[in-house]
Design a protein around this motif. Sequence first.
Motif, PDB file in Angstrom:
ATOM      1  N   ARG A 310      43.507  36.359  34.207  1.00  0.00           N
ATOM      2  CA  ARG A 310      42.781  34.956  34.454  1.00  0.00           C
ATOM      3  C   ARG A 310      41.568  34.840  35.116  1.00  0.00           C
ATOM      4  O   ARG A 310      40.745  33.982  35.123  1.00  0.00           O
ATOM      5  N   LYS A 312      37.917  35.037  36.532  1.00  0.00           N
ATOM      6  CA  LYS A 312      36.736  35.106  35.749  1.00  0.00           C
ATOM      7  C   LYS A 312      35.665  35.715  36.375  1.00  0.00           C
ATOM      8  O   LYS A 312      34.984  36.201  35.974  1.00  0.00           O
ATOM      9  N   LEU A 313      35.656  35.660  37.800  1.00  0.00           N
ATOM     10  CA  LEU A 313      34.407  36.015  38.468  1.00  0.00           C
ATOM     11  C   LEU A 313      34.756  37.433  39.186  1.00  0.00           C
ATOM     12  O   LEU A 313      34.351  38.418  39.290  1.00  0.00           O
ATOM     13  N   ARG A 315      36.467  41.013  39.348  1.00  0.00           N
ATOM     14  CA  ARG A 315      36.831  41.982  38.308  1.00  0.00           C
ATOM     15  C   ARG A 315      37.888  42.760  38.663  1.00  0.00           C
ATOM     16  O   ARG A 315      37.950  43.426  40.001  1.00  0.00           O
ATOM     17  N   ASP A 368      38.440  30.961  42.045  1.00  0.00           N
ATOM     18  CA  ASP A 368      38.936  31.856  40.961  1.00  0.00           C
ATOM     19  C   ASP A 368      40.292  32.435  41.323  1.00  0.00           C
ATOM     20  O   ASP A 368      40.999  32.182  40.415  1.00  0.00           O
ATOM     21  N   ALA A 372      43.709  31.640  38.857  1.00  0.00           N
ATOM     22  CA  ALA A 372      44.227  32.819  38.271  1.00  0.00           C
ATOM     23  C   ALA A 372      45.747  32.494  38.536  1.00  0.00           C
ATOM     24  O   ALA A 372      46.408  33.129  37.647  1.00  0.00           O
TER      25      ALA A 372
END
Length: 374
Positions: A310, A312-313, A315, A368, A372
């Motif tokens: 989940r 997004k930013l 990694r 983020d 998540a």
Amino acid sequence: MKKDTQCVHSGGIFDPVTGGVNTPIYPSSAFEYRDRQDVPYPRYFNTPNQRVIVEKLCSLEGAEDGVLFGSGMAAISTTVCAFARAGDHVVMMDELYGGTHSFATDAFARLGIAHTFAATSAEAVCAAIRKETKVVVIESPTNPLLSVIDIRKVAACCRDKGVVSIIDNTFASPVLQNPLGLGMDVVVHSGTKYLGGHSDLCCGITVTSTEKAKTIRDLARHFGGVMNAQTCYLLERSLKTLALRMERQTSNAGRIAGYLSERKEVKKVFYPGLAGSQGHSLARSQMTGFGAMLSFELDAAVSPDDCLRRLKLIRPAVSLGGIETTICSPAKTSHAKMSAEERKRIGVSDALLRLSVGIEHVEDLIEDLGQAMG
Ligand SMILES: *Cc1c(COP(=O)(O)O)cnc(C)c1O
């Protein structure tokens, strides 16, 4: 000079031809030999671009001399072998970087070097020293649980027993911790991490006394793990912002550690900056900041795989120390080779996630992580 200034200025060579403010790249592998003693040659670890990095690191770590390598493992393996030979014994820690751990288990037997893995405490490390012990290797804070070990104590007992003490200072960086000042003999870094800082180069460095650096360099000339001039230049450029990056990354990590410890989806946060954490007071006494690495264990109700999916930013990536925030599951990456029981013994559960905090705006990172987890 203060660290920020050393990062920018130490070691650099002004361009003598144009007066340019940056060190020129000297790519030559052949140098005129008449009328000179120490003829440069890349595998002799004495070319101008290599020396610039060594001088910058020596100034940051308070060292006399050093050797720059093509990877962190080249630095570690060469440095250990410079002080231990067949018949000798080496003490390492349980919680060492995976590559160093497997270097001991895979390569020492070929070399006839015996070893012991001690638990992560100064007492356990000192107690493991025998009469044949020549080298002790420690790390602090450790990967992935960010345990802190009493560096002064390890250094003192090694000195008492005439053992060479080596510390891998990668996680702290030379901005936040200077082990030579705490009595250690030798400091190694995987420069692939914070020194490079942009996840785009691989290198390692050892800094120590003039005498020990010579011993290491003499062996390194046989092993030959060098770095080229172009990559040296890239590294020099990165080092100019090291103090600035560490300041931002450390403050981001502190905020995130506080945020995570208040989330109900998180069972435990491992970060030496948290008051009440295992290494907090020790870290205060031997570091000038708590660093930008932290780990956290998710509650059983949250699947770590779903959480990673989940994001997004941030990694999911192996390696660490870059300006971008990355996350990994140690059980599936750095500690995948260990058996499940061994992982359990050292406290690395499947629900553990390790965060390498970057320089982004901390509110974006927190947002983020929040979305998540929940
Ligand atoms: C990455 C790392 C190393 C190995 O460095 P390489 O540059 O990958 O060879 C050694 N020690 C620590 C703590 C590391 O994080």
